[in-house]
Design a protein around this motif. Sequence first.
Motif, PDB file in Angstrom:
ATOM      1  N   THR A  86       0.830  -1.205   0.000  1.00 50.30           N
ATOM      2  CA  THR A  86       0.000   0.000   0.000  1.00 50.30           C
ATOM      3  C   THR A  86       0.868   1.260   0.000  1.00 50.30           C
ATOM      4  O   THR A  86       2.088   1.196   0.166  1.00 50.30           O
ATOM      5  N   ALA A  87       0.209   2.407  -0.151  1.00 54.05           N
ATOM      6  CA  ALA A  87       0.934   3.681  -0.210  1.00 54.05           C
ATOM      7  C   ALA A  87       1.603   4.010   1.119  1.00 54.05           C
ATOM      8  O   ALA A  87       2.668   4.625   1.159  1.00 54.05           O
ATOM      9  N   ASP A  88       0.974   3.623   2.228  1.00 53.70           N
ATOM     10  CA  ASP A  88       1.523   3.888   3.558  1.00 53.70           C
ATOM     11  C   ASP A  88       1.524   2.582   4.345  1.00 53.70           C
ATOM     12  O   ASP A  88       0.606   2.312   5.128  1.00 53.70           O
ATOM     13  N   PRO A  89       2.542   1.745   4.144  1.00 53.08           N
ATOM     14  CA  PRO A  89       2.530   0.409   4.747  1.00 53.08           C
ATOM     15  C   PRO A  89       2.408   0.418   6.268  1.00 53.08           C
ATOM     16  O   PRO A  89       1.667  -0.390   6.834  1.00 53.08           O
ATOM     17  N   VAL A  90       3.130   1.312   6.932  1.00 54.19           N
ATOM     18  CA  VAL A  90       3.117   1.311   8.395  1.00 54.19           C
ATOM     19  C   VAL A  90       1.735   1.692   8.915  1.00 54.19           C
ATOM     20  O   VAL A  90       1.155   0.999   9.772  1.00 54.19           O
ATOM     21  N   ALA A  91       1.175   2.779   8.425  1.00 52.81           N
ATOM     22  CA  ALA A  91      -0.134   3.228   8.900  1.00 52.81           C
ATOM     23  C   ALA A  91      -1.221   2.201   8.600  1.00 52.81           C
ATOM     24  O   ALA A  91      -2.061   1.894   9.460  1.00 52.81           O
ATOM     25  N   ASP A  92      -1.221   1.660   7.382  1.00 50.62           N
ATOM     26  CA  ASP A  92      -2.240   0.674   7.018  1.00 50.62           C
ATOM     27  C   ASP A  92      -2.101  -0.598   7.847  1.00 50.62           C
ATOM     28  O   ASP A  92      -3.106  -1.210   8.241  1.00 50.62           O
ATOM     29  N   THR A  93      -0.866  -0.993   8.121  1.00 50.47           N
ATOM     30  CA  THR A  93      -0.651  -2.191   8.933  1.00 50.47           C
ATOM     31  C   THR A  93      -1.160  -1.983  10.356  1.00 50.47           C
ATOM     32  O   THR A  93      -1.913  -2.802  10.895  1.00 50.47           O
ATOM     33  N   LEU A  94      -0.771  -0.882  10.978  1.00 45.78           N
ATOM     34  CA  LEU A  94      -1.185  -0.617  12.359  1.00 45.78           C
ATOM     35  C   LEU A  94      -2.695  -0.441  12.461  1.00 45.78           C
ATOM     36  O   LEU A  94      -3.337  -0.988  13.372  1.00 45.78           O
ATOM     37  N   ASN A  95      -3.279   0.280  11.537  1.00 46.14           N
ATOM     38  CA  ASN A  95      -4.729   0.508  11.580  1.00 46.14           C
ATOM     39  C   ASN A  95      -5.508  -0.788  11.383  1.00 46.14           C
ATOM     40  O   ASN A  95      -6.531  -1.026  12.043  1.00 46.14           O
ATOM     41  N   SER A  96      -5.030  -1.632  10.473  1.00 46.23           N
ATOM     42  CA  SER A  96      -5.731  -2.893  10.211  1.00 46.23           C
ATOM     43  C   SER A  96      -5.629  -3.835  11.402  1.00 46.23           C
ATOM     44  O   SER A  96      -6.614  -4.483  11.779  1.00 46.23           O
ATOM     45  N   PHE A  97      -4.451  -3.922  11.991  1.00 48.82           N
ATOM     46  CA  PHE A  97      -4.299  -4.772  13.173  1.00 48.82           C
ATOM     47  C   PHE A  97      -5.200  -4.276  14.304  1.00 48.82           C
ATOM     48  O   PHE A  97      -5.830  -5.076  15.008  1.00 48.82           O
ATOM     49  N   ARG A  98      -5.280  -2.975  14.484  1.00 52.65           N
ATOM     50  CA  ARG A  98      -6.118  -2.419  15.554  1.00 52.65           C
ATOM     51  C   ARG A  98      -7.601  -2.685  15.281  1.00 52.65           C
ATOM     52  O   ARG A  98      -8.347  -3.071  16.190  1.00 52.65           O
ATOM     53  N   GLU A  99      -8.012  -2.510  14.035  1.00 53.77           N
ATOM     54  CA  GLU A  99      -9.409  -2.770  13.688  1.00 53.77           C
ATOM     55  C   GLU A  99      -9.765  -4.233  13.917  1.00 53.77           C
ATOM     56  O   GLU A  99     -10.846  -4.558  14.428  1.00 53.77           O
ATOM     57  N   LEU A 100      -8.864  -5.130  13.546  1.00 54.39           N
ATOM     58  CA  LEU A 100      -9.109  -6.552  13.748  1.00 54.39           C
ATOM     59  C   LEU A 100      -9.245  -6.876  15.231  1.00 54.39           C
ATOM     60  O   LEU A 100     -10.167  -7.598  15.641  1.00 54.39           O
ATOM     61  N   SER A 101      -8.345  -6.362  16.032  1.00 53.57           N
ATOM     62  CA  SER A 101      -8.385  -6.624  17.467  1.00 53.57           C
ATOM     63  C   SER A 101      -9.684  -6.128  18.080  1.00 53.57           C
ATOM     64  O   SER A 101     -10.325  -6.828  18.885  1.00 53.57           O
ATOM     65  N   GLU A 102     -10.110  -4.944  17.695  1.00 54.85           N
ATOM     66  CA  GLU A 102     -11.357  -4.383  18.239  1.00 54.85           C
ATOM     67  C   GLU A 102     -12.562  -5.189  17.782  1.00 54.85           C
ATOM     68  O   GLU A 102     -13.503  -5.405  18.553  1.00 54.85           O
ATOM     69  N   ARG A 103     -12.548  -5.641  16.529  1.00 52.03           N
ATOM     70  CA  ARG A 103     -13.692  -6.411  16.027  1.00 52.03           C
ATOM     71  C   ARG A 103     -13.806  -7.748  16.743  1.00 52.03           C
ATOM     72  O   ARG A 103     -14.906  -8.175  17.127  1.00 52.03           O
ATOM     73  N   LEU A 104     -12.680  -8.430  16.929  1.00 57.28           N
ATOM     74  CA  LEU A 104     -12.727  -9.715  17.612  1.00 57.28           C
ATOM     75  C   LEU A 104     -13.186  -9.554  19.059  1.00 57.28           C
ATOM     76  O   LEU A 104     -13.943 -10.388  19.572  1.00 57.28           O
ATOM     77  N   ALA A 105     -12.734  -8.489  19.713  1.00 58.15           N
ATOM     78  CA  ALA A 105     -13.174  -8.243  21.087  1.00 58.15           C
ATOM     79  C   ALA A 105     -14.683  -7.999  21.139  1.00 58.15           C
ATOM     80  O   ALA A 105     -15.371  -8.479  22.041  1.00 58.15           O
ATOM     81  N   ALA A 106     -15.197  -7.259  20.155  1.00 61.34           N
ATOM     82  CA  ALA A 106     -16.637  -6.991  20.107  1.00 61.34           C
ATOM     83  C   ALA A 106     -17.444  -8.264  19.890  1.00 61.34           C
ATOM     84  O   ALA A 106     -18.607  -8.357  20.306  1.00 61.34           O
ATOM     85  N   GLU A 107     -16.841  -9.269  19.237  1.00 63.85           N
ATOM     86  CA  GLU A 107     -17.528 -10.528  18.987  1.00 63.85           C
ATOM     87  C   GLU A 107     -17.331 -11.535  20.115  1.00 63.85           C
ATOM     88  O   GLU A 107     -17.777 -12.679  20.009  1.00 63.85           O
ATOM     89  N   GLY A 108     -16.657 -11.127  21.201  1.00 67.27           N
ATOM     90  CA  GLY A 108     -16.533 -11.987  22.369  1.00 67.27           C
ATOM     91  C   GLY A 108     -15.254 -12.794  22.452  1.00 67.27           C
ATOM     92  O   GLY A 108     -15.114 -13.625  23.357  1.00 67.27           O
TER      93      GLY A 108
END
Length: 665
Positions: free
Chosen positions: A317-339
Motif C-alpha cells: 500500500t501507499a503507507d505500509p506502516v499506517a495501514d498495517t497498524l490501523n488494520s491490526f487495531r481494527e481486527l483486534s477491536e472487532r474480535l473483542a466486540a464478537e466476544g
Amino acid sequence: MKGINQPIQIGLVLILVVSLLAGLWVFYGRAVDEGSADSVALVVDLNEISVLARAAGQDPASMLASIKETGVTAVAVPEKTPAALHAEGRLSLFSGEELLVLLRLTDRLGWPADLDPARIKPEYTYLHVTEDELIKQVRDALVRRVEEVQEYQLGGGTLFVVAAAKEDVAALGLGIWPVDVAMVNGLGLAVIPRLQNLPDVSAQEVSQAFSGFQAGTVVFAGSEVLGYPHLIGHTAKVMRAQGLHLGLIENWSQTGFLDQAGGRQLYDELGEEVVRVYSIEESKQKARAPDDVVDIWARAVRERKIRLLYLHPFFHTADPVADTLNSFRELSERLAAEGFVAGNPAPLPVGESHRGADLLLAWGVAAAGLLLLQLLCPLAPGPRLIFSGLAFLAVTGLLFQGPLGRQLLALGAAIVFPALAVLSQVQTWPIKAIWGGFTAHAARGVVALISASAISLLGGLLVAGILTQPDYLNGWQVFRGVKISLLLPPLLVLVAVLTAPLGPGEAPSLRAAWTRLRGYLMRPLALGEVFVLMLILLAAFLYVARSGTILPVAGFELEARSFLESVFGVRPRTKEFLIGHPALFLAAVAASLRRVDLASLLAVAGAIGQVSIVNSFEHLFTPVVLSLLRGANGLTLGLVVGLAVTAVLWPFIRTARPAPWEKES
C-alpha cells in the motif's frame, strides 16, 4: 398416505423424534465446547516486521512496541536464515555467478590466495561474514545442515563456500537466536517459535531446539515437522513436557492443513490436539484493500475456528506502516466486540463420542430413508417391514466400520433429508383448491417452507452429530460427497413429481411410477424441450460449480455478501433466500391454486434451499451454532422474499385452475 401401514409409519416417526433428541444433545455439547475456546492469538512475523521497520527508518523493537499497542499478542520467531541476515546487512550472500561478476568489477584486494577465481563454481553459494560470534553460529549451522562446506579468510572475516544452490542456502535455518527471543519477551509479547527440521536429526538436537524460549504454541516451518521421520515421538514428548501446543496452518482451499511431513503423526502423538492457524496468501492480500483483509481475518476466526492468526504487513500500500497498524487495531477491536479474548490459544476441546447417541443418529438416517422410499415407491406392509429391519441392521453395521462408515451415514443423511423435506410437503398439497385470498394462500407457503426446513435442520443435526469426531472438528477430515449431496435430492424430487399419481383415484404404486417415468424418458423431445433441457443442465452446472472453487465470485457479489454479513452477523446463503426458499414457498402457493406443472417445477428448485440447510452443517470446522444461525437467517429472509414475489405475481396467478385429471374428464 393411503395404503401405508400406520404402525410402521408411526414407529419411523418416533425414531426420528428420538434421533432429534440425540442430535440436540450432541449439538449442545459441541456448542458448549466451541463457545469455551475463545482465546485468539494475533501473531506477526519477526522477519517481516524487521523489513517494515527498516523501510520506515525504525528499529524492530520500536516497531514491535507500536504493533503491540494495536492488540497483537505474539511474535513468530523464525530460525535465522542467510537471506534474513543478508537483508539485515550482517552477511553477504552470493551465488557463484554473482561473485564472478563482482570480482570482474573490483581489484580483488584481499582475495584469498588459495582460492583461484577460476575455481569459483556458478552453481555454488558464497557467504561472507565479519562478526566473530556470527561466524561461529553460521559455521556450526552449516556444518550440521549441508554436506560440503569450505572456509577461507577474507577481508577481516570468513568466506563460506557451500556446495548448494543459492535459493536453498538462503532459506537454510540457522536456529532461533536468544537475542530475538529476549527482545520479544522484553516487550511483553509471546514467542511463537518457527522451528525447522534437520537432516538425520538426533534426539539431543530435538531437545536443544526447544530450549532457550518459553512459548505456548509451535508452528513448524518448512515441509517437515521437527523430528521427522524417526523422532516424532520424542518431539511430542518434549512438547508435552514444556506444555507446547501444535499449530498447523490451514491450506488454501480451507479443507485441511498445509502438507508437512510428520504433521499427522505428531498430531496423533499429542492426543489429537491442534491449534488451527490461518495465514492469508500473499497474492490474496495484495489484491485486496486492508478493510477487506480484516474481514477475511475476522471471518476465519468466527467461521472456521481459527485460533492463531498469522498476520502480514501491508507492504503493497501507499503507507505500509499506517495501514498495517490501523488494520491490526481494527481486527483486534472487532474480535473483542464478537466476544473473543486476545491471548494464548489452546487446542479446541473435542468431546468424546458416545455409542448410544451415535446409534440413535444412525437409526434416524435409516428412518428418514425409509419414509422417503415410501414416498418414492410405496411398498406393501410385509415387504416394508422386512426392508425396514434390513435397513436398521445396515446402518448399525456402518456405524462400526470406522471413518468410512460414518462418511456413508453422513452422506446418506445429506441426500435423504432434503428430498424428504420437499416431498413431505408435496404429498400434503390439497387435491382441491383452497378458497380465499392472498393471505390464505401465502399462509400455505409459510407453513410449507417452515415445515420442510425443520426436517432439513434435523438432517443437518444428524450429519453434524455423526461426524462429531476429532479429525473432523479439527479439520483433518472433511465431509465427502458434497457434489453428490447437491445433485441427488433435486433429482429425487424431480423423479417423484414426474411419477406422482395423475389423479385422486389412482393409488401410488411402483409399477405405475416406473411406467410413467419410462414414458418420459422414451418419448421424442421437441426442439423447444431440448432448449429448455440445455438451460436446465447449464443451471445444474452453475449450481454445482458455485459450491466449490471452480468459478470465481464476482465483485458485486462479494460486496453483497459483506452487506448481508454486516446486517445479519452471520451471512445467509444466497441459494437459500434467493432461490430455494422462495421457490418452495411459491410451489405451495401454486399447488393450492392447482397449478400442478408450475408447482412441480418450483418444488424441484425448492430442494436447492433444503440441500443448502444441510450443507451448512457439513462444514465440521464451523461452529455448530453459527451453522444454525445461518440457516435461521436464510429461512427468515427466504420467507420475506417468498412473500414479496408472491405478492408481485398474485394478480397473474390468483385464479385457481382445474386439475389435469379434471380437464381430461
